[in-house]
Design a protein around this motif. Structure first.
Motif, PDB file in Angstrom:
ATOM      1  N   TYR A  42       0.840  -1.195   0.000  1.00  0.00           N
ATOM      2  CA  TYR A  42       0.000   0.000   0.000  1.00  0.00           C
ATOM      3  C   TYR A  42       0.878   1.251   0.000  1.00  0.00           C
ATOM      4  O   TYR A  42       2.029   1.230   0.456  1.00  0.00           O
ATOM      5  N   ALA A  43       0.289   2.361  -0.523  1.00  0.00           N
ATOM      6  CA  ALA A  43       1.001   3.635  -0.560  1.00  0.00           C
ATOM      7  C   ALA A  43       0.053   4.751  -0.155  1.00  0.00           C
ATOM      8  O   ALA A  43      -1.137   4.731  -0.487  1.00  0.00           O
ATOM      9  N   LEU A  44       0.581   5.750   0.579  1.00  0.00           N
ATOM     10  CA  LEU A  44      -0.202   6.881   1.063  1.00  0.00           C
ATOM     11  C   LEU A  44       0.532   8.165   0.692  1.00  0.00           C
ATOM     12  O   LEU A  44       1.739   8.288   0.903  1.00  0.00           O
ATOM     13  N   GLY A  45      -0.196   9.145   0.130  1.00  0.00           N
ATOM     14  CA  GLY A  45       0.416  10.407  -0.267  1.00  0.00           C
ATOM     15  C   GLY A  45       0.614  11.341   0.904  1.00  0.00           C
ATOM     16  O   GLY A  45      -0.344  11.668   1.609  1.00  0.00           O
ATOM     17  N   LEU A  46       1.862  11.781   1.117  1.00  0.00           N
ATOM     18  CA  LEU A  46       2.170  12.680   2.229  1.00  0.00           C
ATOM     19  C   LEU A  46       2.234  14.140   1.795  1.00  0.00           C
ATOM     20  O   LEU A  46       1.822  15.035   2.525  1.00  0.00           O
ATOM     21  N   LYS A  47       2.782  14.387   0.591  1.00  0.00           N
ATOM     22  CA  LYS A  47       2.827  15.746   0.054  1.00  0.00           C
ATOM     23  C   LYS A  47       2.955  15.638  -1.461  1.00  0.00           C
ATOM     24  O   LYS A  47       3.274  14.569  -1.992  1.00  0.00           O
ATOM     25  N   THR A  48       2.697  16.736  -2.165  1.00  0.00           N
ATOM     26  CA  THR A  48       2.722  16.700  -3.625  1.00  0.00           C
ATOM     27  C   THR A  48       4.136  16.408  -4.129  1.00  0.00           C
ATOM     28  O   THR A  48       5.131  16.850  -3.547  1.00  0.00           O
ATOM     29  N   GLY A  49       4.208  15.643  -5.210  1.00  0.00           N
ATOM     30  CA  GLY A  49       5.497  15.270  -5.792  1.00  0.00           C
ATOM     31  C   GLY A  49       5.405  13.908  -6.453  1.00  0.00           C
ATOM     32  O   GLY A  49       4.329  13.311  -6.539  1.00  0.00           O
ATOM     33  N   THR A  50       6.551  13.416  -6.921  1.00  0.00           N
ATOM     34  CA  THR A  50       6.602  12.114  -7.601  1.00  0.00           C
ATOM     35  C   THR A  50       7.683  11.251  -6.969  1.00  0.00           C
ATOM     36  O   THR A  50       8.767  11.736  -6.634  1.00  0.00           O
ATOM     37  N   ALA A  51       7.384   9.974  -6.822  1.00  0.00           N
ATOM     38  CA  ALA A  51       8.343   9.025  -6.250  1.00  0.00           C
ATOM     39  C   ALA A  51       8.252   7.704  -6.993  1.00  0.00           C
ATOM     40  O   ALA A  51       7.224   7.384  -7.594  1.00  0.00           O
ATOM     41  N   THR A  52       9.352   6.965  -6.969  1.00  0.00           N
ATOM     42  CA  THR A  52       9.378   5.620  -7.560  1.00  0.00           C
ATOM     43  C   THR A  52       9.228   4.595  -6.442  1.00  0.00           C
ATOM     44  O   THR A  52       9.917   4.664  -5.428  1.00  0.00           O
ATOM     45  N   LEU A  53       8.312   3.653  -6.648  1.00  0.00           N
ATOM     46  CA  LEU A  53       8.141   2.578  -5.677  1.00  0.00           C
ATOM     47  C   LEU A  53       8.835   1.323  -6.192  1.00  0.00           C
ATOM     48  O   LEU A  53       8.649   0.934  -7.348  1.00  0.00           O
ATOM     49  N   THR A  54       9.628   0.700  -5.337  1.00  0.00           N
ATOM     50  CA  THR A  54      10.307  -0.558  -5.661  1.00  0.00           C
ATOM     51  C   THR A  54       9.688  -1.664  -4.828  1.00  0.00           C
ATOM     52  O   THR A  54       9.750  -1.637  -3.603  1.00  0.00           O
ATOM     53  N   LEU A  55       9.072  -2.639  -5.515  1.00  0.00           N
ATOM     54  CA  LEU A  55       8.388  -3.741  -4.840  1.00  0.00           C
ATOM     55  C   LEU A  55       9.207  -5.013  -4.985  1.00  0.00           C
ATOM     56  O   LEU A  55       9.588  -5.394  -6.092  1.00  0.00           O
ATOM     57  N   THR A  56       9.486  -5.669  -3.876  1.00  0.00           N
ATOM     58  CA  THR A  56      10.125  -6.990  -3.881  1.00  0.00           C
ATOM     59  C   THR A  56       9.046  -8.037  -3.635  1.00  0.00           C
ATOM     60  O   THR A  56       8.260  -7.909  -2.697  1.00  0.00           O
ATOM     61  N   PHE A  57       8.992  -9.055  -4.512  1.00  0.00           N
ATOM     62  CA  PHE A  57       7.957 -10.076  -4.343  1.00  0.00           C
ATOM     63  C   PHE A  57       8.535 -11.453  -4.629  1.00  0.00           C
ATOM     64  O   PHE A  57       9.601 -11.588  -5.238  1.00  0.00           O
TER      65      PHE A  57
END
Length: 542
Positions: free
Chosen positions: A403-418
């Protein structure tokens, strides 16, 4: 001169004892002669250098285990145990037929220490160890590092000064210079069997006065580095290695990996070649085959990271895919979650800001397909990491969903290990944009167009439940019934009552509680959003 008895009487903390069976094994029997470190389950994963010293002391019939399969490497040692080792180490005259001791607390019928009578008497007669009093020996009391140093030095014929402010200071200094003081321990710290093995091994070398020096200088494994193709691992050493005897092994976790070893001309590096590319995980290279005195550091570790894919990963006929972009609302920096007070049925702020439980968060889903058809799969995500934790907060639930939750405006890359179906660990990435648009209710729907309420049961009911409400926000998240109540601080769902029939009145509180008074027979219950969208349920009362 102060007697050795005073030194061994210092520190009377109780310790675990050997079992009688483990210590009554006659020295020199075929059973004892065949024991090695591999015979004991608690020595399987100890440092190879320590294991080699244990082997040497077992072969010399100076040590035995605390049971048939346990060495007791981490146990503290007692005065009785030390007496036996000292007698065997210094080859003192020993009469194994002795069954009585001059000390009242060393008795043949004592199951813990009765075995020690011949050794205690031999050590006493040699003047190496005496009692704690004229009549008692205290066989079960523990031995400190300073006491260990002192007795071993006296056995070597060294003079030890015990009159200083810290009585063991001179003993620790001399033992350190000779190389047998327990590493890293103060003189008043308890000595364990590992200390006794290491110290007595070194002293034995001094007693035996070896004629020839070690075959090679002690060597350390400096590093182990995988090649770019993950087929080879280069191992480096701080000195030349005796390649005629040395062995190198490679393990992934606890599992052995088959490799071929090739040494460099200067014998300071080696290349390990695996049969196939090494997969992601933690690895350890271990140097063996040499004498304990020839190894300073036997291991080096390295990690192979999983390869990273963006958007999708294909393994055989299975494809793991993830949307290449997500949009989240800014719910923390914008102050939205400050209104989650936990009062009047609202969600708490802690839960609203926890990505694994908050409805303001978004699930980052990995879809599994085979031949183009989607395959149902349980949670497989091991971790979710944001490239900027100040923009996106991530979490993984107990059932391995991300899951992901927005804290402030901007862009980020999520890296998922599965974890893929074949057991491999894989990594996949996606991009998340946190927008400035606040969360707002967009549509509302009542699953139940009619609702019948019985006054004999209660004069009130829950509007969210009665109407079967579903609200969808402007980011596509659906809230149902009680979820709407919890997140009404951001959704702003309001209720009105129209077309009331019969006598009395109907009111709706902030938390959606509908209260009836008088003889109301029917009315319309309306859920209204700020954008004007509404849903209506016709309520009858009897």
């Amino acid at each position: 001169m102060k007697k050795i008895v005073a030194l061994l009487a210092t520190g009377t903390m109780a310790v675990s004892f050997y079992t009688g069976a483990a210590l009554t094994q006659p020295v020199g029997t075929s059973f004892a002669a065949t024991l090695t470190a591999e015979s004991f389950k608690d020595l399987q994963n100890v440092d190879p250098a320590l294991k080699a010293k244990v082997d040497a002391m077992l072969a010399a019939n100076i040590f035995e285990g605390v049971s048939s399969d346990t060495f007791g490497i981490d146990q503290n040692m007692t005065r009785a145990q030390f007496a036996k080792v000292a007698v065997l180490l210094y080859k003192l005259p020993l009469d194994t037929s002795v069954t009585a001791s001059g000390f009242s607390d060393v008795r043949a019928e004592d199951p813990a220490n009765g075995w020690a009578i011949p050794y205690v008497e031999a050590a006493r007669k040699a003047g190496l160890i005496d009692g704690v009093t004229d009549t008692t020996f205290a066989p079960g009391e523990q031995v400190t590092a300073g006491q260990l140093d002192t007795i071993l030095l006296r056995g070597l014929g060294k003079s030890v000064n015990t009159t200083g402010a810290v009585w063991y200071a001179d003993a620790v200094k001399q033992a350190g210079e000779l190389g047998f003081h327990p590493a890293g321990k103060a003189g008043d710290a308890a000595a364990n069997r590992a200390d006794l093995v290491t110290s007595s091994y070194t002293v034995k070398q001094l007693v035996d006065k070896p004629v020839t020096p070690p075959v090679a200088a002690p060597v350390s494994v400096v590093s182990a580095q995988p090649a770019s193709d993950n087929l080879k691992v280069q191992v480096t050493f701080d000195a030349a290695v005796d390649t005629a005897k040395a062995t190198l092994s490679l393990n992934k976790g606890t599992a052995a990996v088959s490799v071929e070893t090739q040494w460099s001309a200067d014998k300071k590096t080696a290349t390990l070649t695996a049969g196939s590319a090494l997969t992601a995980g933690d690895y350890t290279v271990t140097l063996g085959g040499l004498e304990a005195s020839q190894i300073k550091k036997a291991t080096a570790a390295f990690t192979i990271q999983p390869s990273v894919s963006f958007g999708s990963v294909t393994i055989g006929n299975l494809t793991y895919s993830i949307p290449q972009a997500y949009e989240l609302a800014n719910v923390v920096d914008s102050g939205v979650t400050e209104a989650a007070t936990g009062a009047n049925g609202l969600e708490t702020r802690a839960n609203a800001e926890d990505p694994t439980v908050s409805k303001l968060a978004k699930e980052i889903k990995i879809k599994l397909t085979s031949g183009g058809d989607e395959v149902a799969t349980p949670g497989i995500i091991q971790s979710v990491v944001s490239s900027d934790a100040s923009i996106v907060k991530t979490g993984v639930s107990a059932d391995h969903r991300g899951y992901a939750l927005g804290l402030k405006t901007g862009t980020a890359t999520l890296t998922l290990t599965f974890q893929a179906a074949n057991g491999d660990t894989k990594v996949i990435q996606t991009t998340v944009t946190v927008k400035g648009d606040r969360v707002a209710a967009a549509t509302v729907k009542a699953e139940d167009s009619t609702y019948k309420h019985t006054l004999s049961g209660s004069t009130y009911f829950d509007a969210f439940e009665a109407m079967g409400l579903t609200v969808t926000d402007n980011y596509g998240t659906k809230y149902e019934k009680g979820e709407i109540k919890k997140y009404n601080f951001v959704l702003g769902t309001m209720f009105t009552v129209t077309a009331v029939e019969g006598g009395g009145s109907v009111t709706v509180s902030q938390d959606g509680t509908v209260t009836l008074t008088g003889t109301v027979t029917s009315f319309e219950l309306n859920a209204i959003l700020f954008n004007g969208e509404r849903a209506t349920t016709y309520v009858t009362v009897n």
